[in-house]
Scaffold this motif. Sequence first.
Motif, PDB file in Angstrom:
ATOM      1  N   ALA A 136      41.681  33.441  22.737  1.00  0.00           N
ATOM      2  CA  ALA A 136      41.839  34.273  23.926  1.00  0.00           C
ATOM      3  C   ALA A 136      41.930  33.455  25.210  1.00  0.00           C
ATOM      4  O   ALA A 136      42.320  33.977  26.248  1.00  0.00           O
ATOM      5  CB  ALA A 136      40.685  35.270  24.026  1.00  0.00           C
ATOM      6  N   LEU A 137      41.592  32.185  25.154  1.00  0.00           N
ATOM      7  CA  LEU A 137      41.701  31.322  26.321  1.00  0.00           C
ATOM      8  C   LEU A 137      43.129  30.796  26.474  1.00  0.00           C
ATOM      9  O   LEU A 137      43.720  30.859  27.548  1.00  0.00           O
ATOM     10  CB  LEU A 137      40.711  30.162  26.213  1.00  0.00           C
ATOM     11  N   ASN A 138      43.686  30.282  25.367  1.00  0.00           N
ATOM     12  CA  ASN A 138      45.048  29.734  25.379  1.00  0.00           C
ATOM     13  C   ASN A 138      46.095  30.747  24.935  1.00  0.00           C
ATOM     14  O   ASN A 138      47.280  30.420  24.873  1.00  0.00           O
ATOM     15  CB  ASN A 138      45.100  28.486  24.491  1.00  0.00           C
ATOM     16  N   LEU A 139      45.661  31.954  24.613  1.00  0.00           N
ATOM     17  CA  LEU A 139      46.537  33.079  24.276  1.00  0.00           C
ATOM     18  C   LEU A 139      47.485  32.763  23.126  1.00  0.00           C
ATOM     19  O   LEU A 139      48.703  32.941  23.231  1.00  0.00           O
ATOM     20  CB  LEU A 139      47.298  33.543  25.520  1.00  0.00           C
ATOM     21  N   ALA A 140      46.891  32.310  22.015  1.00  0.00           N
ATOM     22  CA  ALA A 140      47.685  31.937  20.843  1.00  0.00           C
ATOM     23  C   ALA A 140      46.912  32.265  19.568  1.00  0.00           C
ATOM     24  O   ALA A 140      45.692  32.095  19.517  1.00  0.00           O
ATOM     25  CB  ALA A 140      48.009  30.449  20.870  1.00  0.00           C
ATOM     26  N   PRO A 141      47.635  32.710  18.517  1.00  0.00           N
ATOM     27  CA  PRO A 141      46.959  32.935  17.240  1.00  0.00           C
ATOM     28  C   PRO A 141      46.447  31.618  16.676  1.00  0.00           C
ATOM     29  O   PRO A 141      47.064  30.569  16.863  1.00  0.00           O
ATOM     30  CB  PRO A 141      48.031  33.548  16.349  1.00  0.00           C
ATOM     31  N   VAL A 142      45.299  31.677  15.973  1.00  0.00           N
ATOM     32  CA  VAL A 142      44.697  30.485  15.391  1.00  0.00           C
ATOM     33  C   VAL A 142      44.876  30.491  13.885  1.00  0.00           C
ATOM     34  O   VAL A 142      45.446  29.555  13.313  1.00  0.00           O
ATOM     35  CB  VAL A 142      43.207  30.380  15.756  1.00  0.00           C
ATOM     36  N   THR A 143      44.415  31.555  13.232  1.00  0.00           N
ATOM     37  CA  THR A 143      44.501  31.621  11.772  1.00  0.00           C
ATOM     38  C   THR A 143      44.310  33.054  11.304  1.00  0.00           C
ATOM     39  O   THR A 143      43.795  33.896  12.039  1.00  0.00           O
ATOM     40  CB  THR A 143      43.448  30.711  11.105  1.00  0.00           C
TER      41      THR A 143
END
Length: 151
Positions: A136-143
């Motif tokens: 939610a900080l870098n606005l990207a899916p992780v896994t």
Amino acid sequence: GYKLFALEHDKVEQVYEFTGEDVCIVERLFSSALIAVVSLSAPRKLKMYHFKRGTEICNYRYPNSVLAVKLNRARVVVVLEDIIYIHNIKDMKVLHRIQDAPLNIKGIVALSVNADNSYLAYPGSGEIGEVQVFDALNLAPVTMTVSHDSP
């Protein structure tokens, strides 16, 4: 209405009580004065308050009912059945919308308390038990991880 409590010296103490309209969601940012409130009479509206001053900071309207709200020192996450909104807590600007998630009729979501690693977890599938982790900080899916075999 609602009541807010604090743990002070191993004792639970009531720090605030609001006896006005019926509410369905109240979330407090740790032990700060910032709270997020959604009422039963306006389930599509999120209000942010400074409860110690008794002032409304801002309010937002959403296209459907708000099912959950989570806060940490960097983000405000608002969950609707079909969209997750991620706001910057400092100015409440909408930073991102997660629209490709499956329907989340129960508003299931978790947000890490650590603002430096602000991870969001939510259901990744309506068919099997998958959990999507999103930064939610870098606005990207992780896994995406499988947690169980049933929905």
